[in-house]
Structure formats: structure tokens, C-alpha cells
Design an enzyme around this catalytic site. Structure first.
Site, PDB file in Angstrom:
ATOM      1  N   LYS A  38     -45.638 -35.237 -30.537  1.00  0.00           N
ATOM      2  CA  LYS A  38     -45.202 -36.360 -31.357  1.00  0.00           C
ATOM      3  C   LYS A  38     -45.161 -37.667 -30.579  1.00  0.00           C
ATOM      4  CE  LYS A  38     -42.274 -36.653 -35.250  1.00  0.00           C
ATOM      5  NZ  LYS A  38     -42.811 -36.018 -36.407  1.00  0.00           N
ATOM      6  N   GLU A  62     -35.401 -40.904 -36.114  1.00  0.00           N
ATOM      7  CA  GLU A  62     -36.217 -41.953 -36.732  1.00  0.00           C
ATOM      8  C   GLU A  62     -35.394 -42.681 -37.768  1.00  0.00           C
ATOM      9  OE1 GLU A  62     -39.619 -40.184 -38.617  1.00  0.00           O
ATOM     10  OE2 GLU A  62     -40.467 -39.554 -36.696  1.00  0.00           O
ATOM     11  N   HIS A  68     -38.427 -30.970 -47.992  1.00  0.00           N
ATOM     12  CA  HIS A  68     -39.468 -31.527 -47.117  1.00  0.00           C
ATOM     13  C   HIS A  68     -40.722 -30.676 -47.061  1.00  0.00           C
ATOM     14  CE1 HIS A  68     -36.492 -34.424 -46.019  1.00  0.00           C
ATOM     15  NE2 HIS A  68     -35.716 -33.527 -45.430  1.00  0.00           N
ATOM     16  N   ARG A 109     -56.208 -30.302 -38.040  1.00  0.00           N
ATOM     17  CA  ARG A 109     -56.676 -29.021 -38.594  1.00  0.00           C
ATOM     18  C   ARG A 109     -56.931 -29.216 -40.079  1.00  0.00           C
ATOM     19  NH1 ARG A 109     -52.308 -27.841 -41.701  1.00  0.00           N
ATOM     20  NH2 ARG A 109     -50.317 -28.614 -40.924  1.00  0.00           N
TER      21      ARG A 109
HETATM   22  P1  ADP Z   1     -43.109 -31.603 -40.389  1.00  0.00           P
HETATM   23  O1  ADP Z   1     -43.897 -31.856 -39.150  1.00  0.00           O
HETATM   24  O2  ADP Z   1     -41.959 -30.667 -40.186  1.00  0.00           O
HETATM   25  O3  ADP Z   1     -43.949 -31.290 -41.584  1.00  0.00           O
HETATM   26  P2  ADP Z   1     -42.998 -34.423 -41.060  1.00  0.00           P
HETATM   27  O4  ADP Z   1     -42.647 -35.376 -39.985  1.00  0.00           O
HETATM   28  O5  ADP Z   1     -44.439 -34.310 -41.444  1.00  0.00           O
HETATM   29  O6  ADP Z   1     -42.389 -32.984 -40.712  1.00  0.00           O
HETATM   30  O7  ADP Z   1     -42.167 -34.793 -42.375  1.00  0.00           O
HETATM   31  C1  ADP Z   1     -42.125 -33.970 -43.512  1.00  0.00           C
HETATM   32  C2  ADP Z   1     -41.437 -34.706 -44.656  1.00  0.00           C
HETATM   33  O8  ADP Z   1     -40.107 -35.093 -44.281  1.00  0.00           O
HETATM   34  C3  ADP Z   1     -42.111 -36.001 -45.074  1.00  0.00           C
HETATM   35  O9  ADP Z   1     -43.162 -35.793 -45.985  1.00  0.00           O
HETATM   36  C4  ADP Z   1     -40.941 -36.753 -45.698  1.00  0.00           C
HETATM   37  O10 ADP Z   1     -40.676 -36.283 -46.995  1.00  0.00           O
HETATM   38  C5  ADP Z   1     -39.781 -36.370 -44.822  1.00  0.00           C
HETATM   39  N1  ADP Z   1     -39.605 -37.353 -43.720  1.00  0.00           N
HETATM   40  C6  ADP Z   1     -40.032 -37.238 -42.451  1.00  0.00           C
HETATM   41  N2  ADP Z   1     -39.711 -38.324 -41.713  1.00  0.00           N
HETATM   42  C7  ADP Z   1     -39.065 -39.175 -42.529  1.00  0.00           C
HETATM   43  C8  ADP Z   1     -38.481 -40.490 -42.374  1.00  0.00           C
HETATM   44  N3  ADP Z   1     -38.485 -41.137 -41.201  1.00  0.00           N
HETATM   45  N4  ADP Z   1     -37.912 -41.057 -43.465  1.00  0.00           N
HETATM   46  C9  ADP Z   1     -37.896 -40.418 -44.662  1.00  0.00           C
HETATM   47  N5  ADP Z   1     -38.407 -39.196 -44.869  1.00  0.00           N
HETATM   48  C10 ADP Z   1     -38.994 -38.560 -43.831  1.00  0.00           C
END
Ligand code: ADP
Length: 474
Positions: free
Chosen positions: A137, A221, A256, A313
Site C-alpha cells: 500500500k 486514512e 465493504h 490481477r
Molecule cells: P480492501 O483492500 O480490503 O478491498 P479497499 O481499500 O479496497 O480495501 O476498500 C474497500 C472499500 O472500503 C471501498 O470500496 C470503500 O467502500 C471502503 N473504503 C476504503 N477506504 C475508504 C476511505 N478512505 N473512505 C471511505 N471509504 C473507504
């Protein structure tokens, strides 16, 4: 007229890419994605090779390949598919010359990509270095900054103490989201809205992360309110050319995790789409991205967008992009790994135009009436919806199939394609109603509620959609 984007890096064309056909592909995966790849191989006249765990002896993916080999004898169900030395051995003993990792399992492990290459085989995906950087990340955020792609304000690295957490929150303000640094798949996240809850929430999130992922380190974040999750599909070749295949909206999420995906994103202003696709292509060019990949963004209500991650991927929801562009992403992945360039494949940005709207529903063996607990057993009756504009990608969707508790609960991906969002939803609704499934419970009643929701039909979506509509669970 649309803005035309077609990025060619400086050394594109100048370096002759060697074309070397692939004769045989092993898929280091199981279930529907393994079958998806076997189908592409068969269509290209390439031999397909499956690996399967002891628990998957009777599984459909084994039968859909030209050859299949047992791996991980005596190992627990998931570990069989993570056993790199054995998978490489199967390749070597059976004249395999390329490996496709699917999604999940080893698909984002750079050591696997490297092991494949070290064994003299081709890895159907990005280079190990890119897999590594995009999976990290911190490195991915640095790459985004370098490429001029906006990111969500966040900690520069993993945070381990509540004092650091408090300091970040005081500096950047609330709300924030804590994310397990070693988590994934939407798990291990927590939103904090009150300053007095920061320390305690951090402690709790961190110990949950330690229990679930073996490490309590967290990223912090800024939490984006009411975001849309929009992701851009990319293809890059060995000559440095990159094109995008437009975007998907994956805002319909539960905890999520994506449930329904749409391509293209409804109601996305053209200028915003152009900015996002351009940013995604820029990032891919910057890191030397090859093969298929996705850049994920969150969009806020004011039209700002923020990079969250790259998935180096193929994704579960690649199907909706295939439907609107008419491009077979898996065949493209194989051709690119053989050394074909995007122009040779006929993919210039102008040639890639989205047509209509596609929706994918993930039909799972989860019981919506019981908090989506996985349901297992024997499928006594199985009849699927079909007809024009409906595509099914599955591995256990047949009467007699045993739904085991060992792997994820995805039963069948149903994809509908039609001229506009409403027609596509109507097709999906009709198809899901044709399903007759007895023996295990599925989330179809829940999906039907989503498809009939007026906000969904109007394309007014954000990641709060499911949580804010408790009537969907009835
Ligand atoms: P993972 O790697 O576990 O899939 P992600 O970082 O891709 O996690 O985030 C998955 C979901 O979580 C996003 O689609 C969103 O709905 C929510 N999310 C992640 N980061 C944020 C953020 N900074 N603010 C609001 N929602 C978030």
C-alpha cells in the site's frame, strides 16, 4: 466528441517484442475463475491444466480442464492452492508453459510470479516487481503521487500505537478509517467519528487485526463521506502501451465487500470519467504495468476522486467490462503474455467503445434471513435463468453439486447486458426470478430487492446504499 486517450510510453514500438506462442496454461486456482480461464484457453487452441485439492476431488473445475492434477495432499483446503513448490512441479512434469493465477490465492504474491518465471514459465500477469509494488500500500501510494494521481490523505506507513493514531486524527481531522495493514477483501476496517473514541477504537481495531491477520499494524486514512467506488480496467502490453476499458461502479457493497457491479458507472460526468481513466492510464505507464489490472478510486459528492489501490490481477467483476466492450479480457491476458502488442490485438483507445450497461450479481450460498451466514449442503434442484443478454459464470451451479464450507460462497455470477441501466436491471431481475434452487439458501431474494430499488434503477449510488436501505433485507 469524446476525449481520446491513448498513451504510448517513450519506448513503445521501438523495442521489438518477441512473440512466443503459449501451448499450455495451468490455472493456479479453483472454482468459476479457473473455468473462466480454461474456456479462454480452449477457444485459443491452448491446452488447459487444472490443479485441485483433495477436498475438490469432485469439483467441476477439474473436469473443465484438459488435464488435472492433485496438489496439497494432506493439507487443509486453502493451503493446497497456496503450495508454490507443488504447483511449479506439476507445471514442469506436464509440459506446461504458462501459469494464470486467477484472483485470490496466489494472484497477488510476487514470490509466486517470480517462482513461475524462475522455473522458465510465463506468468500471465504483471512483472513480479509490479505485483510487489502494487500489493504494498505504501509503495502504491508513492507511485500514485509520482504519477500525479490524487490519493486519500493517510499515514505514510503502518501505525502501531494509539498515540500515533491520535496525532494523525488531530492533524487531519475526523472522520478517519482504520484499515488493517495486512488485511484485505474489505475486512478489518473501522470508521471513527469522535476524537474521544480514537484511542480506544484504535486499540480494538488493532487487536482485531492481530487476531485475524497476525499483525496489528494499521493504516489510517481520511474517511471519505458517501463515496462511490469506481475502478478503471486497464490493459498494458510488453511494449509499454496502455489502454483503459472504461470503468465499473462497485458502490453496492455490504461490509465493504462488493455485491453488485455495473459498467459503465451510471451518472458519472464525462469530464470526471475522462480524468479518472486518464489518471489510471498515467499510473500504469508510470509503473510499467503489463497485462490486465484495475485502478480503484473513491469519488466524493463534489466530484473529487482519490486513488485507493491497484489490483494487479483479473477481478471477479471483469465480466461487466467484457460485456460493454466486447473484449475478452482473459484471452487478451494470454495474448499479451505471448508477446502480442495492443495495436496487434486491434486495441487502440478509439477502437474501445462502451456499449450499453452491464450488471453483475454475485449469487452466493448465503442466507439473507440469517445475517448472510454461509449455507452448505447438496443442491437438490438447480435451474438457471437464461435468455438474451444473460451470461452465467459458475462452477457449482448444477443439481447434485455439494456446497462445501471450505471455500468462498460464490455460487454463480449472473451478468446482464442491455442498452441502458433500467433495461439491464429488468433483464437481471427476470433472469434471477427464473432460477429454481433447492437444498441451499441463496441471496437471490436480497438481490431482487436491490434490483427493484428506485435509487438503484436511477443509478444514484454510493457505498452507504445497502446500509441505508434496511428494507433490502426483507
Ligand atoms: P480492501 O483492500 O480490503 O478491498 P479497499 O481499500 O479496497 O480495501 O476498500 C474497500 C472499500 O472500503 C471501498 O470500496 C470503500 O467502500 C471502503 N473504503 C476504503 N477506504 C475508504 C476511505 N478512505 N473512505 C471511505 N471509504 C473507504
Amino acid at each position: 466528441p469524446r476525449v481520446r486517450l491513448y498513451f504510448v510510453s517513450k519506448n513503445a514500438y521501438s523495442s521489438q517484442v518477441e512473440y512466443k506462442p503459449i501451448r499450455s496454461v495451468l490455472v493456479a486456482n479453483r472454482g468459476e475463475i479457473a473455468i473462466r480461464v480454461f474456456r479462454a484457453c480452449t477457444e485459443l487452441g491452448i491446452k488447459s491444466v487444472a490443479v485441485y485439492s483433495e477436498q475438490d476431488k469432485m469439483h467441476m473445475h477439474r473436469q473443465k480442464a484438459d488435464e488435472s492434477y492433485l496438489v496439497g495432499k494432506g493439507l487443509p483446503p486453502v493451503e493446497a492452492y497456496l503450495n508454490i513448490p507443488e504447483i511449479i512441479r506439476v507445471c514442469k512434469e506436464n509440459d506446461v508453459d504458462a501459469v494464470h493465477p486467477g484472483y485470490g490465492f496466489l494472484s497477488e504474491r510476487s514470490d509466486f510470479a517470480q517462482a513461475v518465471i524462475d522455473a522458465g514459465l510465463r506468468f500471465i500477469g504483471p512483472s513480479p516487481k509490479v505485483v510487489q509494488n502494487m500489493g504494498d500500500k505504501v509503495a502504491a501510494r508513492v507511485a500514485a503521487i509520482e504519477a500525479g494521481v490524487p490519493i486519500v490523505p493517510g499515514t505514510d506507513g503502518p501505525v502501531t500505537t494509539k498515540e500515533e493514531a491520535l496525532e494523525f486524527c488531530k492533524m487531519h481531522g475526523l472522520p478517519v478509517i482504520f484499515k488493517a495493514a495486512y488485511g484485505g477483501g474489505g475486512r478489518g476496517m473501522r470508521v471513527v467519528r469522535k476524537m474521544e473514541e480514537v484511542e480506544e477504537s484504535f486499540q480494538r481495531a488493532s487487536s482485531e487485526a492481530k487476531a485475524a491477520f497476525g499483525n496489528g499494524a494499521m493504516f489510517i486514512e481520511k474517511f471519505i463521506e458517501r463515496p462511490r467506488h469506481i475502478e478503471v480496467q486497464l490493459l498494458g502490453d510488453k511494449a509499454g502501451n496502455v489502454v483503459h476499458l472504461y470503468e465499473r461502479d462497485c458502490s453496492v457493497q455490504r461490509r465493504h465487500q462488493k455485491v453488485v457491479e455495473i459498467a459503465p458507472a451510471p451518472r458519472l460526468p464525462i469530464e470526471l470519467r475522462d480524468k479518472m481513466t486518464e489518471a489510471a492510464v498515467r499510473l500504469a505507464c508510470h509503473v510499467g504495468y503489463e497485462n490486465a489490472g484495475t485502478v480503484e478510486f473513491l469519488c466524493d459528492e463534489s466530484g473529487n476522486f482519490y486513488f485507493i489501490e491497484v489490483n494487479a490481477r483479473l477481478q471477479v467483476e471483469h465480466t461487466v467490462t467484457e460485456e460493454i466492450t466486447g473484449i475478452d479480457l482473459v484471452q487478451s491476458q494470454i495474448r499479451i503474455a505471448e508477446g502480442m502488442t495492443l495495436p496487434e490485438l486491434g486495441y487502440t483507445q478509439e477502437n474501445i467503445q462502451p456499449r450499453g450497461y452491464a450488471i453483475q450479481c454475485r449469487v452466493t450460498t448465503e442466507d439473507p434471513a440469517n445475517d448472510f451466514q454461509p449455507n452448505t449442503g447438496r443442491l437438490e434442484v438447480f435451474r438457471s435463468g437464461e435468455g438474451m443478454g444473460i451470461r452465467l459464470d459458475s462452477a457449482s451451479a448444477y443439481a447434485g453439486a455439494i456446497i462445501s464450507p471450505y471455500y468462498d460462497s460464490l455460487l454463480v455470477k449472473v451478468i446482464a447486458h442491455a442498452g441502458d441501466l433500467q433495461s439491464s436491471a429488468a433483464k437481471m431481475n427476470r433472469a434471477l426470478r427464473e432460477f429454481r434452487i433447492r437444498g441451499v439458501k441463496t441471496n437471490i431474494p436480497f438481490l431482487l430487492n436491490v434490483l427493484e430499488n428506485q435509487k438503484f434503477l436511477n443509478g444514484v449510488l454510493d457505498t452507504y446504499f445497502i446500509d441505508e436501505h434496511p428494507q433490502l433485507f426483507k
